[in-house]
Design an enzyme around this catalytic site. Structure first.
Site: not given
Length: 378
Positions: A107, A130, A156, A252, A276
């Site tokens: 992440s 992100y 994402t 995603k 999520h």
């Protein structure tokens, strides 16, 4: 670890070993948590066909996800603050995944950095991005993932703004943790966790601190996301990210047929049907409920994966039967990590593999690649 027979067993062990604020971060959803619960509950509604007198020898769960060989169709999801479940958590989980032959996804909001994970692995891992308002920082993240030889970028799409998670607000979640009487008590009652954390220097957001402009301390995850996550993110951004990355791209956060059609049109390699983990829009449908609809809409145009609610090997098999080519586990591996570090992650993967293998055999299939909707009761 030898006493853990199910993911639920690992969850109980993790709850005893991880400070409440960090366990709650992993084990929570937005608002009423109705979507979080539905992600799990809706799997139970899907029933399997028991078959007999079929050849069950020489079974294999091996397949491919975005062209990469995997020992079973399960990847470790990108999860924030993984290194707060256990010291150096992302590094330990990545090593466990590599040894098991499944993908690990790091992440953006990890505690261990891209470079940390690359230093302990030899198999290329995946990096989840992100999009921040600071485009120079985003480009830098992409370039760092390239330098680390990550083999896929997971973009994402469903966190332009942060869904409200009541447990995090009540706990005053931060990384590193605050030193209020409440937080000190939570940590003091978890002495082994504290001892492990004292032996590592990785206690903040490794991909951000020291890399983003004017960021030296991330005392509040919620304030950081509110200030830096870009609410203007659009399909046009997928184009420049794809161009900048130049490799395999996974999108995603798809939970609607129209969005799935738009995603398929971007030229991405796969989409992940995901809400999520029930942490964003409370009241949305579960991932497994939306999967067949999205498979019908774009299953012949793009590879489809599923994230959310998987707590067993049977859940993985059901998702594959409904058209997913791969699945992701977040909480199951976090429970394992919190319960027992690297060995705990391996135990979580072993539990899922064993449940998949036995269930597939009892449904009359020898090869994972032969699993389809014929194993389900209609």
């Amino acid at each position: 670890m030898s006493k853990a027979l199910t993911i639920a067993d690992l969850k109980k062990q993790a709850q005893r070993r991880v400070p409440k604020m960090f366990f709650d971060y992993a084990d929570s959803g937005a608002w009423t948590e109705s979507t979080y619960r539905a992600n799990e509950d809706d799997f139970a509604k899907i029933k399997l066909r028991q078959r007999v007198l079929v050849d069950m020898t020489d079974r294999s769960l091996a397949t491919e996800m975005i062209g990469e060989k995997v020992s079973m169709p399960v990847a470790l999801s990108p999860t924030g603050l993984t290194g707060m479940q256990h010291a150096d958590g992302e590094m330990l989980a990545a090593k466990a995944a590599e040894e098991f032959g499944v993908p690990f996804t790091l992440s953006t909001m990890s505690i261990c950095s891209i470079e940390d994970v690359a230093s302990v692995t030899s198999r290329p891992f995946w990096f989840q991005l992100y999009v921040m308002k600071d485009r120079d920082f985003v480009n830098n993240l992409i370039d760092r993932a390239k330098a680390a030889k990550c083999s896929a970028l997971v973009l994402t799409l469903d966190l332009q703004i942060l869904g409200q998670r009541h447990k995090d607000l009540r706990n005053g979640l931060s990384a590193p943790p605050k030193f209020t009487p409440k937080h000190i008590w939570q940590m003091a009652t978890r002495p082994q966790w504290c001892l492990d954390m004292l032996q590592t220097k990785r206690r903040s957001f490794g991909n951000i601190v020291g890399h983003a402009k004017n960021v030296s301390d991330l005392s509040s995850l919620s304030s950081w996301t509110a200030e830096q996550f870009d609410p203007r993110l659009s399909w046009k951004d997928v184009e420049w990210i794809k161009e900048r990355w130049g490799g395999k791209l996974i999108l995603k956060g798809i939970l609607d047929e129209e969005d799935a059609i738009a995603a398929a049109g971007t030229g991405a390699d796969a989409i992940i049907v995901s809400n999520h983990g029930g942490r964003q829009l409370d009241g949305a449908l579960s991932s497994i409920d939306m999967l067949p609809k999205i498979v019908d809409a774009v299953g012949d145009k793009i590879e489809i994966h599923l994230d959310g609610g998987i707590r067993s090997g049977q859940d993985v098999l059901k998702a594959i039967a409904l058209g997913a080519k791969g699945t992701y586990i977040g909480r199951p591996f976090l429970y394992g990590l919190g319960a027992g570090g690297k060995q705990g992650v391996t135990t979580a993967l072993e539990i899922i593999r064993k449940e998949m293998d036995i269930t597939m055999a009892l449904c009359g299939k020898r090869l994972l690649t032969d699993v389809d909707s014929s194993i389900l009761v209609r």
